[in-house]
Design an enzyme around this catalytic site. Sequence first.
Site, mmCIF file in Angstrom:
data_model
loop_
_atom_site.group_PDB
_atom_site.id
_atom_site.type_symbol
_atom_site.label_atom_id
_atom_site.label_comp_id
_atom_site.label_asym_id
_atom_site.label_seq_id
_atom_site.Cartn_x
_atom_site.Cartn_y
_atom_site.Cartn_z
ATOM 1 C CB THR A 28 39.424 41.481 44.995
ATOM 2 O OG1 THR A 28 38.021 41.490 44.735
ATOM 3 C CG2 THR A 28 40.110 42.441 44.042
ATOM 4 C CG ASN A 52 43.505 40.966 40.776
ATOM 5 O OD1 ASN A 52 43.867 41.255 39.639
ATOM 6 N ND2 ASN A 52 42.317 41.287 41.235
ATOM 7 C CE LYS A 66 42.383 41.468 36.353
ATOM 8 N NZ LYS A 66 42.130 42.259 37.585
ATOM 9 C CG HIS A 75 37.846 40.522 34.485
ATOM 10 N ND1 HIS A 75 37.205 41.435 35.287
ATOM 11 C CD2 HIS A 75 36.933 40.141 33.545
ATOM 12 C CE1 HIS A 75 35.967 41.619 34.832
ATOM 13 N NE2 HIS A 75 35.775 40.849 33.783
ATOM 14 C CD GLU A 125 33.075 41.960 32.016
ATOM 15 O OE1 GLU A 125 33.013 42.736 32.978
ATOM 16 O OE2 GLU A 125 33.358 40.750 32.141
ATOM 17 C CE1 TYR A 133 38.558 45.696 35.571
ATOM 18 C CE2 TYR A 133 40.310 46.064 33.987
ATOM 19 C CZ TYR A 133 39.683 45.259 34.923
ATOM 20 O OH TYR A 133 40.183 44.011 35.213
HETATM 21 P P1 IDP Z 1 37.078 41.693 41.132
HETATM 22 O O1 IDP Z 1 38.113 41.598 40.037
HETATM 23 O O2 IDP Z 1 37.348 40.679 42.215
HETATM 24 O O3 IDP Z 1 35.671 41.650 40.606
HETATM 25 P P2 IDP Z 1 36.618 44.537 41.558
HETATM 26 O O4 IDP Z 1 36.282 45.124 42.873
HETATM 27 O O5 IDP Z 1 35.543 44.470 40.517
HETATM 28 O O6 IDP Z 1 37.273 43.107 41.838
HETATM 29 O O7 IDP Z 1 37.826 45.387 40.984
HETATM 30 C C1 IDP Z 1 38.243 45.227 39.646
HETATM 31 C C2 IDP Z 1 39.745 45.157 39.611
HETATM 32 O O8 IDP Z 1 40.273 46.411 40.057
HETATM 33 C C3 IDP Z 1 40.350 44.121 40.557
HETATM 34 O O9 IDP Z 1 40.397 42.819 39.994
HETATM 35 C C4 IDP Z 1 41.725 44.700 40.787
HETATM 36 O O10 IDP Z 1 42.602 44.405 39.694
HETATM 37 C C5 IDP Z 1 41.457 46.212 40.789
HETATM 38 N N1 IDP Z 1 41.260 46.726 42.141
HETATM 39 C C6 IDP Z 1 40.134 46.658 42.915
HETATM 40 N N2 IDP Z 1 40.304 47.245 44.109
HETATM 41 C C7 IDP Z 1 41.587 47.688 44.124
HETATM 42 C C8 IDP Z 1 42.393 48.362 45.101
HETATM 43 O O11 IDP Z 1 41.943 48.681 46.209
HETATM 44 N N3 IDP Z 1 43.684 48.636 44.747
HETATM 45 C C9 IDP Z 1 44.218 48.297 43.527
HETATM 46 N N4 IDP Z 1 43.491 47.674 42.580
HETATM 47 C C10 IDP Z 1 42.206 47.361 42.861
HETATM 48 MG MG MG Z 2 34.549 43.007 39.399
#
Ligand code: IDP
Ligand code: MG
Length: 152
Positions: free
Chosen positions: A91, A112, A9, A115, A126, A49
């Site tokens: 996450t 974070n 990212k 992905h 994807e 997304y």
């Molecule tokens: P993942 O990347 O670990 O699979 P997901 O729940 O699928 O996590 O969420 C996708 C992306 O959305 C996350 O990697 C993160 O960048 C963002 N995200 C998820 N939950 C939050 C949140 O509560 N606050 C801000 N960003 C979030």
């Molecule tokens: Mg995810």
Amino acid sequence: MEKSLIILKPDAVQRQLAGKIISRFEEKGIQIVGCKLMKITMDLASEHYAPHKGKPFYEGLVNYMTSSPVIVLVLQANGVIAMARKLMGATFGCDAEPGTIRGDFGGSKGFNLIHGSDSPEAAEKEVSLFFKPEELVDYTLTNEHWLFGDND
Ligand code: IDP
Ligand code: MG
């Protein structure tokens, strides 16, 4: 063989952590079959997304993902989807275990680093969203037997 779409990212590229993160996959023996540096458009971010549309973090997420270049990879190995998710960690870095990519390189609740596809269905969608078939390279790792073989 199973494939997974990985995105380093904008924070990973800006913080110049791409090499270290890619090394985690290489050291595990996972094969890279696609790789490019690109800027994600708003249209592409919305499509990628789409499952998160309507969630409170959605707008911040697509702004983040389109804010600066990313490096997109297609990884290949048996079971690569689950392996990559384990290597990535929880996450957000603040919750992720040390030893994982997110756990070792960050503590933010918004940025974070990475992905990774979370299911075979998501991976297929994807990979085809980010790569044309001819951008994926079919080749054999010369040490494949030692990396993932068994001793039968
Ligand atoms: P993942 O990347 O670990 O699979 P997901 O729940 O699928 O996590 O969420 C996708 C992306 O959305 C996350 O990697 C993160 O960048 C963002 N995200 C998820 N939950 C939050 C949140 O509560 N606050 C801000 N960003 C979030
Ligand atoms: Mg995810």
